[in-house]
Design an enzyme around this catalytic site. Structure first.
Site, PDB file in Angstrom:
ATOM      1  N   ASP A   1       3.328   1.291  20.658  1.00  0.00           N
ATOM      2  CA  ASP A   1       3.439   0.049  19.900  1.00  0.00           C
ATOM      3  C   ASP A   1       3.434  -1.113  20.865  1.00  0.00           C
ATOM      4  OD1 ASP A   1       3.642   1.088  17.400  1.00  0.00           O
ATOM      5  OD2 ASP A   1       5.819   1.257  17.439  1.00  0.00           O
TER       6      ASP A   1
ATOM      7  N   ASP B   1       5.712   5.566  10.215  1.00  0.00           N
ATOM      8  CA  ASP B   1       5.216   6.101  11.478  1.00  0.00           C
ATOM      9  C   ASP B   1       5.530   7.581  11.624  1.00  0.00           C
ATOM     10  OD1 ASP B   1       4.249   3.668  12.244  1.00  0.00           O
ATOM     11  OD2 ASP B   1       6.033   3.100  13.384  1.00  0.00           O
TER      12      ASP B   1
ATOM     13  N   ASP C   1       8.394   3.179  15.094  1.00  0.00           N
ATOM     14  CA  ASP C   1       9.754   2.829  14.715  1.00  0.00           C
ATOM     15  C   ASP C   1       9.983   2.854  13.210  1.00  0.00           C
ATOM     16  OD1 ASP C   1       8.186   0.629  14.314  1.00  0.00           O
ATOM     17  OD2 ASP C   1       9.138  -0.599  15.847  1.00  0.00           O
TER      18      ASP C   1
HETATM   19  N1  LIG Z   1       9.202 -10.443   8.974  1.00  0.00           N
HETATM   20  C1  LIG Z   1       7.923 -10.684   8.643  1.00  0.00           C
HETATM   21  N2  LIG Z   1       7.641 -11.302   7.486  1.00  0.00           N
HETATM   22  C2  LIG Z   1       6.365 -11.547   7.137  1.00  0.00           C
HETATM   23  N3  LIG Z   1       5.308 -11.223   7.894  1.00  0.00           N
HETATM   24  C3  LIG Z   1       5.508 -10.626   9.073  1.00  0.00           C
HETATM   25  C4  LIG Z   1       6.841 -10.324   9.509  1.00  0.00           C
HETATM   26  N4  LIG Z   1       6.745  -9.730  10.698  1.00  0.00           N
HETATM   27  C5  LIG Z   1       5.436  -9.648  10.993  1.00  0.00           C
HETATM   28  N5  LIG Z   1       4.684 -10.183  10.022  1.00  0.00           N
HETATM   29  C6  LIG Z   1       3.231 -10.276   9.988  1.00  0.00           C
HETATM   30  O1  LIG Z   1       2.681  -8.974   9.888  1.00  0.00           O
HETATM   31  C7  LIG Z   1       1.856  -8.695  11.001  1.00  0.00           C
HETATM   32  C8  LIG Z   1       2.037  -7.250  11.425  1.00  0.00           C
HETATM   33  O2  LIG Z   1       3.359  -7.030  11.818  1.00  0.00           O
HETATM   34  P1  LIG Z   1       3.861  -5.586  12.199  1.00  0.00           P
HETATM   35  O3  LIG Z   1       5.329  -5.656  12.324  1.00  0.00           O
HETATM   36  O4  LIG Z   1       3.240  -4.600  11.283  1.00  0.00           O
HETATM   37  O5  LIG Z   1       3.195  -5.327  13.587  1.00  0.00           O
HETATM   38  P2  LIG Z   1       3.680  -5.841  14.975  1.00  0.00           P
HETATM   39  O6  LIG Z   1       5.145  -5.895  14.989  1.00  0.00           O
HETATM   40  O7  LIG Z   1       2.949  -7.088  15.300  1.00  0.00           O
HETATM   41  O8  LIG Z   1       3.108  -4.781  15.934  1.00  0.00           O
HETATM   42  P3  LIG Z   1       3.654  -3.336  16.320  1.00  0.00           P
HETATM   43  O9  LIG Z   1       2.912  -2.410  15.427  1.00  0.00           O
HETATM   44  O10 LIG Z   1       3.236  -3.265  17.737  1.00  0.00           O
HETATM   45  O11 LIG Z   1       5.138  -3.287  16.152  1.00  0.00           O
HETATM   46  C9  LIG Z   1       2.257  -9.696  12.069  1.00  0.00           C
HETATM   47  O12 LIG Z   1       1.170 -10.016  12.905  1.00  0.00           O
HETATM   48  C10 LIG Z   1       2.701 -10.888  11.254  1.00  0.00           C
HETATM   49  O13 LIG Z   1       1.610 -11.712  10.935  1.00  0.00           O
END
Ligand SMILES: Nc1ncnc2c1ncn2[C@@H]1O[C@H](COP(=O)(O)OP(=O)(O)OP(=O)(O)O)[C@@H](O)[C@H]1O
Ligand SMILES: [Ca+2]
Length: 884
Positions: free
Chosen positions: A326, A635, A631
């Site tokens: 990730d 997943d 996490d």
């Molecule tokens: N708390 C939230 N509320 C609304 N949208 C969110 C939030 N957190 C992330 N996002 C949006 O969703 C997208 C994807 O987030 P996600 O958490 O799935 O992946 P990540 O944390 O960027 O990556 P990883 O998979 O490496 O953890 C982000 O790029 C953001 O635009």
């Protein structure tokens, strides 16, 4: 009345707690005394005596004991007692090893025990689930296992999967209202959460109404998985090999006995010698020592912040050829700071780093204030559609909750907008964020009873759902040109490695349908947040090290492609012509299609957890051994399918932890690298002592066999053979298990998981060294015996000493795959210590008069020692020059 029939207030009354404050420490202590720990009673541990007795259950050991008994009855008291004592000491040795391994596994279990979030003394804290008591207020969110039976007090779109209880795998929506009906089955009690079931979506708060065996789960205790010890692949291979070796050893000892009898040795003498030889030569303890070595390695890994959940992972780690990691939190710090805003066609810059609440907004180097059109609204929406809170602990600010949400709260503080101001707003409904939806929404009712929806999420998800855009006047239709400009802003932010988040709203009339299907569309786009999440310092070097070790690092993220690419480039993860694939491309590809390009792909962006499984499968079909991190709840399947599933100790959910074989205590990518390093090292050490033990055994058998073939007396007597097995094979072999790696184990490619125990020349080394050890021992015996035919004990003492010395020198050879001269022999102090103790014990047996009759030894002079040292050094030194 059942718990589900009572109102929350009644439940609170009955349990003497309020869901705002939680229990006090005093109440907790009292209830703990009354109800005990929140654990399901499992079967008792095997008693220590049984473990001790188990050390003697081996067939050959039993035969030996029987033979000794006969020896005793025949009047050979001294021999019988000596053998008994050696067998007993050997048993103790095995017992302590097993205890040690057991303890470190126990510790592992403790370290990976599930946690629960509870409200006590008005503060949320994380405790071990077993410490939860009746009346505790617990918070659960998607991915958690519910720690006890709870009556739901608040549900934010909380859904649970209760198949462990009900067999029904469809998720159940949970709410807080009392149910009047009677006699409900567990699956219909939708305002209850049950111990051991899984929160699959949303979050909720509940009051614990039952713990331990007083839960629904406790009543069906038969369903509990009983933990059987599963063998690791290597242990299994060794156990199989052991069977072959037993047959070979038995055959050879039988041959020795037969030849001996034919040469005129008394049957009884030959029998005892044969049994002792068999006990010494059968490597029945090998799998056990491997377990000990693995568990020692596990302890070293804990110190490096990696918790191994399955012992087999230690081995597999050494074979890993791809790490799929990730991005957020593992490669980056997961400390978000809003750096830019896009509002009304302009890009604003925000100052103030990290958790610093001070900062300003700039437009083209000009400071703007809160009257800037929509700025206040944007920051307000960001704070409303939010699950985090700012807390102060020991005078320091920190964020409780999702760092993305936290960053929005901090940005709002920069114009003095605090969460208190939002108390005027009531949240009527919440559609929680998850990595599949990539957005979160809340329905708000303000003080004038006006309702509207606030949505925040990935821009490419929200824009297609928007038909209007907000501006200084109100709103206007969102035209293609506007979308183009927004896209450009998104790209621009992403190229600077910023994560982007869009905010949109939608006014709702009082009686508008609040069904999910109607809500998140026809939105009014307000603006964009661009936030910084700096890479972790250690990661770049760790990726480089993996690279040199022939391990490919792949970044998997839900984030925007451009953001992902920018960060991948910062980390040197993406080579010049490396590919970046996006989630929507993955969806269109079959696993076969993906297989064709996967070796050139380094970054997967905008993926949902479902894609991860495809990625794992494609890599595996290419013959890779895949380590996959994760996490969230979704997943878990990919983690399970991967060869080494890795979960996050801090941010990970219970399900992913359960599915994983390795937990990173610090969520850090660099820890994966350390674990692989350790895994490779442990495997090399296991090879070292297998080599040492087997070569020693070959030597022991051959000296006896050669002597019988040449019609000579027995070069070694039973007690001597058993002593060698106990002393020379015991401590030095253990010390090899603690050896440092030869050179850098991270400088060569991963090992092939299918390679056999004797791969890479190990078999050749064992045979050649073993034969030579047998030959030099025999030479020592022959030379002495021929010159002193009437002093057999003299010759036997020389043979015994030569054998021991040859092994103690050979042990240093085993530290190197190349040559004994390639390494500094004093590097491993455990080994030096083990060899010195063995030497001292040898000297005691030779020179301490009371022991001489027992071990059939006699004084040796300087010339004897010169002969012994020359002979015993030969097997090691000779091969030191051949490099084979
Ligand atoms: N708390 C939230 N509320 C609304 N949208 C969110 C939030 N957190 C992330 N996002 C949006 O969703 C997208 C994807 O987030 P996600 O958490 O799935 O992946 P990540 O944390 O960027 O990556 P990883 O998979 O490496 O953890 C982000 O790029 C953001 O635009
Ligand atoms: Ca042995």
């Amino acid at each position: 009345m059942k718990w589900y029939q009572l109102d929350v207030e009644r439940v609170e009354q009955k349990l003497q707690v309020t869901s705002r404050k939680g229990l006090t420490t005093k109440q907790v202590e009292k209830r703990r005394k009354q109800y005990g720990y929140n654990v399901l009673e499992t079967q008792k541990n095997t008693s220590k005596w049984l473990i001790f007795l188990k050390q003697f259950q081996d067939f050959m050991v039993l035969v030996l004991l029987a033979a000794t008994l006969i020896a005793g009855l025949l009047g050979e008291y001294i021999d019988a007692i000596a053998i008994m004592i050696i067998v007993l000491v050997n048993g103790c040795f095995g017992y302590f090893q097993e205890q040690k391994a057991e303890k470190s596994l126990e510790k592992l279990k403790e370290l990976s025990a599930p946690l629960a979030t509870v409200l006590r003394n008005e503060k949320w804290e994380k405790i071990y689930s077993k410490e939860v008591v009746v009346g505790d207020i617990v918070k659960v969110s998607s991915g958690d296992r519910i720690p006890a039976d709870i009556r739901i007090v608040k549900s934010s779109g909380m859904e649970t999967e209760e198949s462990t209880l009900t067999g029904e795998s469809l998720p159940v929506m949970k709410h807080a209202t009392a149910i009047t009906r009677d006699q409900l089955e567990a699956q219909d009690q939708v305002n209850m959460g049950f111990m051991g079931t899984l929160v699959t979506r949303g979050s909720g708060i509940g009051i614990v109404v039952g713990t331990g065996m007083n839960t629904v789960m406790g009543q069906i205790a038969s369903l509990m998985a009983n933990t059987k010890k599963v063998m690791t692949p290597l242990e299994r291979k060794l156990a199989e090999l052991g069977k072959i070796l037993i047959v070979v050893a038995l055959f050879l000892t039988a041959l020795v006995v037969m030849l001996g009898v034919m040469q005129g040795h008394p049957i009884y003498n030959m029998f005892l010698a044969g049994v002792s030889l068999a006990v010494a030569a059968i490597p029945e303890g090998l799998p056990a020592i491997v377990t000990v070595a693995l568990s020692l390695g596990v302890q070293r890994m804990i110190r490096k912040k990696a918790i191994v959940r399955k012992l087999s992972a230690v081995e597999t780690l050494g074979c890993a050829s791809v790490i799929c990691s990730d991005k957020t939190g593992t490669m980056t710090e997961n400390k978000m700071t809003v750096k830019e805003l896009y509002l009304g066609g302009n890009q604003l810059y925000v100052t103030g780093d990290g958790y610093n609440l001070q900062g300003d907004f700039f437009l083209n180097k000009e400071k703007v204030d809160e009257d800037y059109p929509n700025l206040k609204a944007m920051l307000l929406y960001g704070s409303l559609c939010n699950n985090a809170s700012l807390q102060v602990k020991k005078g320091k600010q920190y964020i409780d909750g999702d760092p993305t949400d936290g960053a929005l709260l901090i940005a709002a503080r920069k114009i003095g907008l605090t969460v208190n101001a939002t108390e005027k707003y009531r949240i009527i409904k919440e559609l929680p964020f998850d990595s599949d939806r990539k957005r979160m929404s809340v329905v708000i009712e303000d003080e004038n009873q006006m309702r509207y929806l606030v949505t925040k999420g990935a821009p490419d998800v929200l824009l297609p759902r928007s038909t209007y855009q907000g501006n200084a006047q109100g709103r206007s239709v969102l035209k293609a040109v506007d979308i183009e400009r927004i896209d450009r802003a998104v790209n621009d932010m992403a190229e600077k490695a910023l994560r982007t988040l869009a905010v949109a709203i939608k006014p709702l009339s009082k009686n508008e349908n609040l069904d999910n299907a109607f809500l998140e569309k026809d939105l009014t786009f307000i603006g964009l947040y661009g936030m910084m999440d700096p890479p972790r310092k250690e990661v770049k070097a760790a990726i480089e090290e993996c690279n040199q070790a022939g391990i490919k690092t792949v970044m998997i993220t839900g984030d925007h492609v451009k953001t992902a690419r920018a960060i991948a480039q910062n980390l040197n993860l993406l080579p010049e012509n490396g590919l970046v694939l996006e989630g929507h491309q993955l969806s269109e590809m079959s696993v076969e299609d993906l297989e064709d390009v996967i070796d050139d792909t380094y970054v997967f962006a905008r993926v949902t957890p479902e894609h991860k499984l495809k990625i794992v499968q494609a890599f595996q079909r290419k013959g890779h051994i895949v380590a996959m991190t994760g996490d969230g709840v979704n997943d878990a399947p990919a983690i399970k399918a991967s060869d080494i599933g890795i979960s996050m100790g801090i941010s990970g959910t219970d399900v992913t932890k359960e599915a994983s074989s390795l937990i990173l205590m610090d969520d850090n990518f660099a820890t994966i690298k350390s674990a692989i390093h350790e895994g490779r090292n442990i495997y090399e050490n296991i090879r070292k002592f297998i080599r040492y033990l087997l070569a020693s055994n070959v030597g022991e058998i051959l000296v006896m066999l050669f002597a019988m073939l040449l019609a000579m007396p027995l070069p070694l007597i039973p007690v001597q053979i058993l002593w060698v097995n106990l002393v020379t094979d015991g401590l030095p072999a253990m010390a090899l298990g603690l050896d440092k790696s030869e050179g850098d184990v991270m400088k060569h490619s991963p090992r092939n998981p299918r390679e056999g125990v004797f791969a890479r020349g190990l078999g050749y080394k064992i045979i050649t060294r073993g034969i030579l050890i047998g030959i030099v021992t025999l030479i020592g015996f022959m030379v002495t015996y021929q010159n002193n035919p009437d002093n057999l004990i003299y010759g036997q003492t020389i043979a015994f000493t030569t054998l021991v010395m040859a092994q103690l020198i050979h042990v240093f050879d085993c530290r190197s795959e190349k040559s004994v001269f390639a390494r500094n022999p004093f590097e491993n102090i455990y080994l030096v210590f083990a060899v010195i103790s063995s030497l001292l014990l040898l000297l005691v047996v030779i020179y301490w008069e009371p022991l001489q009759p027992i071990f059939h030894t006699t004084f040796l002079g300087i010339r004897d020692w010169m002969l012994i040292i020359v002979l015993s050094a030969l097997p090691t030194v000779l091969f030191g020059f051949t490099k084979k």
